[in-house]
Design a protein around this motif. Structure first.
Motif, PDB file in Angstrom:
ATOM      1  N   SER A  27       0.831  -1.204   0.000  1.00  0.00           N
ATOM      2  CA  SER A  27       0.000   0.000   0.000  1.00  0.00           C
ATOM      3  C   SER A  27       0.864   1.251   0.000  1.00  0.00           C
ATOM      4  O   SER A  27       0.596   2.210  -0.741  1.00  0.00           O
ATOM      5  N   ALA A  28       1.900   1.246   0.820  1.00  0.00           N
ATOM      6  CA  ALA A  28       2.784   2.410   0.927  1.00  0.00           C
ATOM      7  C   ALA A  28       3.498   2.686  -0.390  1.00  0.00           C
ATOM      8  O   ALA A  28       3.616   3.843  -0.824  1.00  0.00           O
ATOM      9  N   GLN A  29       3.947   1.623  -1.039  1.00  0.00           N
ATOM     10  CA  GLN A  29       4.648   1.810  -2.314  1.00  0.00           C
ATOM     11  C   GLN A  29       3.715   2.318  -3.406  1.00  0.00           C
ATOM     12  O   GLN A  29       4.132   3.077  -4.285  1.00  0.00           O
ATOM     13  N   LEU A  30       2.438   1.938  -3.339  1.00  0.00           N
ATOM     14  CA  LEU A  30       1.496   2.462  -4.320  1.00  0.00           C
ATOM     15  C   LEU A  30       1.289   3.966  -4.115  1.00  0.00           C
ATOM     16  O   LEU A  30       1.192   4.716  -5.094  1.00  0.00           O
ATOM     17  N   VAL A  31       1.220   4.403  -2.863  1.00  0.00           N
ATOM     18  CA  VAL A  31       1.141   5.841  -2.609  1.00  0.00           C
ATOM     19  C   VAL A  31       2.361   6.540  -3.204  1.00  0.00           C
ATOM     20  O   VAL A  31       2.248   7.576  -3.871  1.00  0.00           O
ATOM     21  N   SER A  32       3.530   5.975  -2.962  1.00  0.00           N
ATOM     22  CA  SER A  32       4.768   6.574  -3.469  1.00  0.00           C
ATOM     23  C   SER A  32       4.769   6.632  -4.996  1.00  0.00           C
ATOM     24  O   SER A  32       5.213   7.622  -5.594  1.00  0.00           O
ATOM     25  N   ARG A  33       4.273   5.575  -5.633  1.00  0.00           N
ATOM     26  CA  ARG A  33       4.203   5.570  -7.095  1.00  0.00           C
ATOM     27  C   ARG A  33       3.194   6.600  -7.602  1.00  0.00           C
ATOM     28  O   ARG A  33       3.397   7.215  -8.656  1.00  0.00           O
ATOM     29  N   THR A  34       2.117   6.788  -6.854  1.00  0.00           N
ATOM     30  CA  THR A  34       1.131   7.804  -7.239  1.00  0.00           C
ATOM     31  C   THR A  34       1.749   9.185  -7.190  1.00  0.00           C
ATOM     32  O   THR A  34       1.592   9.997  -8.129  1.00  0.00           O
TER      33      THR A  34
END
Length: 261
Positions: free
Chosen positions: A16-23
């Protein structure tokens, strides 16, 4: 009550955290003069949903958008508008996602075009505050050690540290115990233990630490209308040390910045 996470839960939270970062990394190259915050908000929602996740802020406590977008003197919780960004602005973009039952939460303050050296220093010091706070997130410390490190560095540079808004625990809920203030005393607060996951998020003002809320019921601004900066990482305690689940790498690669935090 603090909800400590298992190793398996931390790995789900990392996704989840990495998806935020990618966003945020996707948005980085879109933050330009003339672009509207509402356009960026739409891009973020589409990106998050395309990755089989739910925008974490949309509808949370009845918030109307997918991103909190706070311009210049706005500290946090700004509602995206249709007013185009202008050269010299700064904008904090705070993004959350819900994926696999767990939340990710991260913020980055972007420069819009060229900004003054005074603003660049505020952003640099706020990011340094975040790094110094993360260093204190060990099983030999307490939450107050994180808070003290952030406050000491900000105030040594002449900046105000917001008191009314704080970092927080993170997990199946966006906001869990404990609170993680950006000010405090060494050795105070809850003990940091294995499996703790927290969002550390310095909110640092160029002038006074005092803030006020706009009539929209969401947007927090500085009381003196001077700029504010905001950066945030999700941090898990693994083997007694901080394991940063989010990353600024995607943002900084997009911005052409070599160093990353």
């Amino acid at each position: 009550m603090i909800q400590y996470k298992t190793a398996e839960e931390i790995e789900l939270m990392r996704i989840s955290a990495q998806l935020v970062s990618r966003t945020l990394g996707m948005l980085a190259k879109e933050v330009q003069p003339g672009v509207t915050p509402l356009h960026l908000d739409k891009l973020a929602e589409e990106f998050i949903r395309d990755h089989k996740a739910i925008p974490g802020f949309l509808g949370l406590y009845d918030f109307p958008n997918s991103l909190c977008m706070s311009l210049n003197e706005q500290v946090v919780h700004g509602i995206p508008s249709g007013k185009p960004l202008a050269e010299g602005d700064i904008i904090s973009i705070d993004c959350g996602v819900l994926k696999n039952g767990y939340y990710g939460d991260q913020a980055y303050t972007f420069m819009v075009g060229e900004v003054s050296d005074e603003i660049k220093k505020l952003l640099r010091v706020t990011k340094e505050c975040l790094a110094l706070g993360i260093e204190q997130a060990t099983s030999s410390n307490r939450i107050g050690d994180i808070s003290f490190a952030i406050q000491a560095h900000a105030e040594a540079n002449g900046y105000g540290v917001v008191r009314e808004l704080v970092g927080h625990g993170l997990g199946k809920k966006m906001h869990e115990s404990p609170e993680v203030p950006n000010y405090g005393r060494r050795g105070s607060g809850p003990k940091i233990k294995e499996g703790l996951v927290i969002a550390i998020e310095p909110m640092i003002n160029m002038g006074t630490r005092r803030v006020k809320q706009l009539r929209d019921g969401w947007t927090i601004i500085t009381a003196d209308n001077r700029p504010s900066a905001h950066y945030e990482h999700d941090v898990a305690i693994v083997d007694g040390k901080p394991d940063v689940l989010t990353t600024f790498d995607f943002v900084e690669e997009a911005l052409g910045v070599l160093q990353s935090n």
